[in-house]
Design a protein around this motif. Structure first.
Motif, mmCIF file in Angstrom:
data_model
loop_
_atom_site.group_PDB
_atom_site.id
_atom_site.type_symbol
_atom_site.label_atom_id
_atom_site.label_comp_id
_atom_site.label_asym_id
_atom_site.label_seq_id
_atom_site.Cartn_x
_atom_site.Cartn_y
_atom_site.Cartn_z
ATOM 1 N N ARG A 7 -10.200 7.547 0.721
ATOM 2 C CA ARG A 7 -9.651 8.161 -0.485
ATOM 3 C C ARG A 7 -9.856 7.243 -1.691
ATOM 4 N N GLY A 8 -9.797 5.940 -1.465
ATOM 5 C CA GLY A 8 -9.869 4.985 -2.559
ATOM 6 C C GLY A 8 -8.519 4.842 -3.223
ATOM 7 N N GLY A 9 -8.345 3.801 -3.977
ATOM 8 C CA GLY A 9 -7.107 3.618 -4.728
ATOM 9 C C GLY A 9 -6.040 2.819 -4.008
ATOM 10 N N GLY A 10 -6.320 2.430 -2.754
ATOM 11 C CA GLY A 10 -5.468 1.447 -2.089
ATOM 12 C C GLY A 10 -4.129 1.931 -1.573
ATOM 13 N N MET A 41 0.719 8.886 -6.725
ATOM 14 C CA MET A 41 1.605 7.995 -5.967
ATOM 15 C C MET A 41 2.990 8.647 -5.806
ATOM 16 N N MET A 73 0.823 -1.209 0.000
ATOM 17 C CA MET A 73 0.000 0.000 0.000
ATOM 18 C C MET A 73 0.863 1.267 0.000
ATOM 19 N N GLU A 82 5.166 3.060 -3.576
ATOM 20 C CA GLU A 82 6.169 2.537 -4.516
ATOM 21 C C GLU A 82 5.554 1.376 -5.285
ATOM 22 N N ASP A 83 6.132 1.083 -6.439
ATOM 23 C CA ASP A 83 5.629 -0.034 -7.231
ATOM 24 C C ASP A 83 5.933 -1.364 -6.560
ATOM 25 N N GLU A 84 5.061 -2.322 -6.805
ATOM 26 C CA GLU A 84 5.223 -3.659 -6.239
ATOM 27 C C GLU A 84 6.551 -4.284 -6.639
ATOM 28 N N ASP A 140 -4.075 7.600 -3.811
ATOM 29 C CA ASP A 140 -4.648 6.744 -4.847
ATOM 30 C C ASP A 140 -3.523 6.094 -5.659
ATOM 31 N N ARG A 141 -3.387 4.790 -5.517
ATOM 32 C CA ARG A 141 -2.320 4.087 -6.240
ATOM 33 C C ARG A 141 -2.627 3.907 -7.721
ATOM 34 N N THR A 142 -3.866 4.175 -8.123
ATOM 35 C CA THR A 142 -4.160 4.044 -9.557
ATOM 36 C C THR A 142 -3.635 5.245 -10.341
ATOM 37 N N ASP A 143 -3.270 6.300 -9.630
ATOM 38 C CA ASP A 143 -2.818 7.518 -10.287
ATOM 39 C C ASP A 143 -1.302 7.649 -10.078
ATOM 40 N N PRO A 144 -0.504 7.380 -11.118
ATOM 41 C CA PRO A 144 0.959 7.404 -10.948
ATOM 42 C C PRO A 144 1.464 8.749 -10.433
#
Lengths: 512, 229
Positions: A382-385, A446, A46, A49-51, A439-443
């Motif tokens: 917030r959503g997006g994890g 992030m 969460m 950073e990228d997985e 929101d992790r969907t938004d680079p």
């Protein structure tokens, strides 16, 4: 084995395959995971950073101490780094994933035995895979007069992992690092050591006395990579004959700041044994999605928060605490509490005066041994994890409270993030625990969250503050804030105990 | 011990599907066939159960599976309340052993389900985070790219939408892709995920998009999971 698997640093695919076969020989083929689809839940993080930066190469799931010893021995032989997790639910701090890609996660969840609970001594001895829910069920089923202390993620996380990461709970034993007693540790060379009184053959004081004889080494295994803890003694709270949870409420920062001094003094005088001071928006965020509160640009403005408070009939700053003891003790102490808070302008309310309120009930549960998962509602806000906990440590003083709120709130707002924070006030210190929800969907967002966390570290360091715990993306940076002397000492210890750098490279910024 | 929390709905899609590719579909991405889907289970968060967003997602899965095997009828969602504790979430997932699980979850429930999947040792084919403007997928071995296929499936002309995918099995991640669509994502997501699991084209036939409510611009933040347990 998938051709694209990320290997431990410096290992060839052939060497890694041999190591995997060797590990399988110890724990069984099913308990060594290299299937990428089965690695996904271990890689799901969460933090901002990228997985792929934290992707494990494999997972080993031992069942016993002997398994752990054998795995460590093989890890030395094959030079494969191991990232131990107990339940791996360090959400917002890196979850189950390692600090650097390619490490092998050593998942201790199958080692989940409650070895002993002593209701007279108020102690327990548990393995790393035991969860708070499991321990509470054990106590409830046997009708033992004990309460456990647990963090907000209570039911599903475990006392060993939480305590080793210096997690905090909410009852008399809430400072978990101060309430464990005796460890069993597999050292990086595979040797097994029991700390404190655990070294005395036939002794029964392992969970009774923390200090043993000679240097007290238990602290070496917290937030560190110098060994793998396979058993931990815990101190539990004796269930009191009565308890009383109350709240003190302020609508202004000045009032709440005065309240910090009162809370500290009440704790130093042992009137209070726990206390927190939370901002309204954190509680609201656990229940209401952000877009139902505010759709404008940037962080939610103070005027909107004030309006939310007005509609909810709540204060901006809300302290909660629970008195424990007999009815007589509680009556005396509640009188002391009310008199102490009066000069701060606080409105002090008992449970009866608050009425049915889920937030109050949640915190009361946290302080009286009843965990729930209602704070996980923050992940819908917030959503997006995205979630990263920022937790600077400060002295429990009014001035530090105001400085902390100003520093953190201003920096979050600069990056467009909301202040979702609160203070856990100990006798002399306070942990300022803030959720950075993104929101992790938004680079772009992030990246902004990463930069925000980085700046939070910088502005706090410039003001003389540092976090007491951090996520796997920032461990090295936080180690730098604590200075080169501590970093060098940690490295010296690491080189002495773990010359191959087998255990959790990068944990707390410590490398060989 | 009773821990109250918002529950999951666990519904069984009571039908089977094969990996057959519907002859009526054409163009675009042809998917690599995965293991045959012999049974499917659906998990939907309580807070979105019965909402348009979950209904269209379920319709999308049904359509995807239907077009993999024309003999099947779209399934009805039969809600079964469960998951009031983490133990029950794990129990529900254990009960789905041998199945392909599709899930559409709130952020809160997604955390628990991910942990549950780890506990039961499930394979997670795709873990997607979604809203009207962006979709981010994490995949393991499925590097044919659910994200890319999903991007291809979205219809043009309804605003910008970013699609990103992190594939653990690929050395470097593909750059995020921008497509011209924000609407219909739950239906198309369901369709693509179902088709991804059974192999075949991801094109959504126009015939299944006749209902106007599929075009409603959803703005709920959700998580999708496809797993084989």
């Amino acid at each position: 084995m998938n051709d694209s698997i990320i290997l431990p640093e410096g290992l060839t695919k052939t060497a890694f395959a041999k190591a995997v076969e060797a590990f399988r020989g110890v724990v069984g083929a099913d308990n060594v995971i290299v299937d990428l689809d089965r690695l996904v839940p271990y890689a799901k993080i969460m933090i901002p950073e990228d997985e792929k930066l934290h992707q494990p190469s494999a997972v080993i799931i031992p069942l016993s101490v002997e398994h752990v010893q054998s795995v460590v021995s093989l890890a030395n032989q094959y030079k494969t780094p191991l990232w131990p997790i107990s339940t791996g639910r360090n959400f917002g701090y890196g979850s189950a994933a390692p600090a650097t890609a390619g490490q092998i996660v050593l998942d201790l969840r199958r080692m989940n035995k409650i070895i002993d609970v002593d209701p007279e001594m108020c102690t327990a001895l548990v393995e790393p895979g035991v969860t708070y829910e499991q321990l509470r069920n054990y106590i409830e089923e046997r009708k033992l007069p004990l309460w456990i202390s647990f963090p907000s993620s209570g039911p599903i996380v475990g006392p060993v992992g939480n305590t080793l990461d210096r997690g905090v709970g909410y009852n008399r034993c809430g400072e978990h690092a101060a309430n464990f007693c005796g460890l069993e540790v597999v050292l990086p060379n595979g040797e097994l050591v029991r700390t404190a009184m655990g070294g005395v053959k036939g002794g029964s004081a392992w969970q009774a006395y923390r200090w043993g004889y000679g240097p007290w080494v238990d602290g070496l295994f917290a937030q560190s990579n110098l060994g793998i803890v396979t058993k931990m003694g815990l101190w539990l709270m004796r269930k009191p004959s009565a308890s009383k949870t109350f709240t003190a409420v302020w609508n202004d920062l000045e009032g709440a700041a005065k309240g910090v001094n009162v809370l500290r003094n009440l704790r130093l005088n042992n009137v209070l044994e726990n206390s927190l001071l939370g901002h309204l928006l954190y509680g609201v965020a656990c229940d209401v999605p952000r877009n139902a509160l505010y759709k404008g640009p940037g962080a939610i403005p103070d005027e909107v928060v004030a309006e939310i408070a007005k509609k909810a009939g709540a204060g901006i700053w809300n302290s909660l605490a629970t008195l424990y003891g007999t009815e007589e003790q509680i009556a005396v102490n509640f009188k002391i509490v009310k008199e102490a808070f009066a000069p701060t302008g606080a409105i002090v309310l008992s449970e009866e005066e608050v009425g049915p309120n889920p937030v109050f009930q949640h915190w009361k549960g946290n302080m009286t041994g009843r965990p729930d998962l209602s704070e996980f509602g923050i992940y819908n806000f917030r959503g997006g994890g995205g979630s990263a906990w920022f937790a600077p440590l400060a002295p429990a003083r009014s001035e530090d409270f105001k400085k902390q709120v100003e520093l953190v709130k201003t920096t979050l707002a600069e990056f467009g993030f909301d202040y979702l924070g609160g203070f856990l006030i100990g006798g002399r210190h306070m942990e300022h625990v803030c959720e950075l929800a993104f929101d992790r969907t938004d680079p772009e967002e992030m990246q902004r969250a990463y930069l925000c966390y980085d700046k939070l570290l910088q502005v706090n360091a410039a003001a003389g503050y540092a976090v007491y715990r951090t996520n796997t993306a920032f461990m090295n940076k936080v180690a730098d804030i604590y200075g080169p002397a501590q970093k060098n000492l940690n490295r010296t210890l690491k080189r002495a105990l773990d010359p191959n750098g087998i255990i959790a490279p990068g944990k707390s910024g410590i490398f060989v | 011990m009773s821990i109250s929390r918002r529950s999951l709905l666990n519904a069984s899609l009571a039908f089977t599907a094969s990996t057959a590719i519907s002859p009526g579909l054409s163009r675009a991405s042809t998917l690599v066939a995965r293991e045959i889907i012999s049974s499917t289970r659906l998990f939907v968060s309580q807070c979105i159960a019965g909402s348009t967003v979950s209904a269209t997602f379920v319709d999308g899965i049904a359509a995807g599976l239907y077009h993999s095997n024309g003999q099947l009828s779209p399934p009805a969602l039969t809600p079964v309340v469960s998951g009031s504790t983490f133990g029950q979430v794990v129990s529900d997932l254990e009960g789905a052993r041998g199945s392909t699980v599709f899930a559409l979850l709130s952020g809160e429930d997604a955390v628990l389900v991910n942990e549950g999947l780890r506990v039961v040792g499930a394979k997670v084919v795709s873990y997607g985070t979604h809203n009207a403007n962006a979709h981010r997928f994490v995949t393991g071995s499925f590097c044919a790219g659910v994200g890319g296929i999903f991007a291809s499936s979205l219809e043009a002309g309804v605003g910008n939408c970013t699609i990103d995918e992190i594939c653990l099995g690929r050395v470097s991640a593909a750059p995020p892709r921008l497509v011209q669509s924000g609407s219909e994502w739950p239906f198309r997501l369901g369709y693509v995920l179902a088709r991804s699991m059974s192999g075949g084209s991801s094109d959504v036939p126009a015939s299944v998009l006749q209902e106007g409510w599929y075009r409603f611009p959803f703005d709920t933040d959700l998580v999708s999971v496809v797993s084989k347990i």
